[in-house]
Design a protein around this motif. Sequence first.
Motif, PDB file in Angstrom:
ATOM      1  N   UNK A 186       0.832  -1.203   0.000  1.00  0.00           N
ATOM      2  CA  UNK A 186       0.000   0.000   0.000  1.00  0.00           C
ATOM      3  C   UNK A 186       0.866   1.253   0.000  1.00  0.00           C
ATOM      4  N   UNK A 187       1.957   1.240   0.781  1.00  0.00           N
ATOM      5  CA  UNK A 187       2.887   2.376   0.803  1.00  0.00           C
ATOM      6  C   UNK A 187       3.515   2.580  -0.571  1.00  0.00           C
ATOM      7  N   UNK A 188       3.910   1.486  -1.218  1.00  0.00           N
ATOM      8  CA  UNK A 188       4.527   1.595  -2.547  1.00  0.00           C
ATOM      9  C   UNK A 188       3.522   2.122  -3.567  1.00  0.00           C
ATOM     10  N   UNK A 248       2.653  -4.172 -11.390  1.00  0.00           N
ATOM     11  CA  UNK A 248       2.472  -5.237 -10.392  1.00  0.00           C
ATOM     12  C   UNK A 248       3.764  -5.495  -9.617  1.00  0.00           C
ATOM     13  N   UNK A 249       4.885  -5.504 -10.315  1.00  0.00           N
ATOM     14  CA  UNK A 249       6.165  -5.760  -9.647  1.00  0.00           C
ATOM     15  C   UNK A 249       6.583  -4.566  -8.800  1.00  0.00           C
ATOM     16  N   UNK A 250       6.336  -3.356  -9.277  1.00  0.00           N
ATOM     17  CA  UNK A 250       6.651  -2.158  -8.489  1.00  0.00           C
ATOM     18  C   UNK A 250       5.896  -2.160  -7.163  1.00  0.00           C
ATOM     19  N   UNK A 251       4.634  -2.581  -7.203  1.00  0.00           N
ATOM     20  CA  UNK A 251       3.793  -2.516  -6.008  1.00  0.00           C
ATOM     21  C   UNK A 251       3.956  -3.757  -5.125  1.00  0.00           C
ATOM     22  N   UNK A 252       3.964  -4.940  -5.743  1.00  0.00           N
ATOM     23  CA  UNK A 252       3.935  -6.183  -4.971  1.00  0.00           C
ATOM     24  C   UNK A 252       5.288  -6.878  -4.845  1.00  0.00           C
ATOM     25  N   UNK A 253       6.307  -6.389  -5.524  1.00  0.00           N
ATOM     26  CA  UNK A 253       7.616  -7.050  -5.493  1.00  0.00           C
ATOM     27  C   UNK A 253       7.504  -8.452  -6.081  1.00  0.00           C
ATOM     28  N   UNK A 284       3.214   5.765  -2.962  1.00  0.00           N
ATOM     29  CA  UNK A 284       4.422   6.462  -3.403  1.00  0.00           C
ATOM     30  C   UNK A 284       4.408   6.699  -4.913  1.00  0.00           C
ATOM     31  N   UNK A 285       3.694   5.859  -5.642  1.00  0.00           N
ATOM     32  CA  UNK A 285       3.538   6.032  -7.086  1.00  0.00           C
ATOM     33  C   UNK A 285       2.425   7.027  -7.419  1.00  0.00           C
ATOM     34  N   UNK A 286       1.758   7.538  -6.384  1.00  0.00           N
ATOM     35  CA  UNK A 286       0.665   8.479  -6.597  1.00  0.00           C
ATOM     36  C   UNK A 286      -0.625   7.798  -7.030  1.00  0.00           C
ATOM     37  N   UNK A 287      -0.754   6.516  -6.697  1.00  0.00           N
ATOM     38  CA  UNK A 287      -1.915   5.738  -7.118  1.00  0.00           C
ATOM     39  C   UNK A 287      -2.705   5.242  -5.922  1.00  0.00           C
TER      40      UNK A 287
END
Length: 161
Positions: free
Chosen positions: A15-17, A126-131, A20-23
């Motif tokens: 959620x933080x990531x 998906x990878x940016x948010x969930x790793x 941080x992406x403004x989404x």
Amino acid sequence: MSGPALPAAASGSATDRLEALGLDLPRLDSNPYYVDHRTSGSSIYISGQLPYKDGELLGQGIVGRDVELDTARELARHAVLNALAAAVHAVGDLDRVRIVQMLVFVASTPDFGLQGKVANAASELLIEVLGENGRHARTAIGVAGLPLNSPVEIQMVCTAV
């Protein structure tokens, strides 16, 4: 063969990531004919999601004719946000979502051939948010048309971790 390396997701929660992406994850409207997700065993099947934002379809047309590649990539990011919202509804928390498979439909001209580049935008998000939980098996396919003349539709299978 693998593609370019993507940076690992930053520390903090998914959620933080995302923030941080403004989404943020959208609220999905209900439909009288189907549900946004269905759980069977440990698998969660996410219905095809279009690039809606605040109840408005963000684009229409055929990629390679009416819609440019960069626009289609942005629409894929919006569609995958809607798919993530359905996944969170199913499991209760973004940090519990693991993507197993993603199917990306791209309404495109027969000679377009860059459906994978459209799908990459959704995969990258998906990878940016969930790793690692965002890495997935994937199919990108060109089709003659999609509902409401949308350029992109995304369907996913996920599981809870």
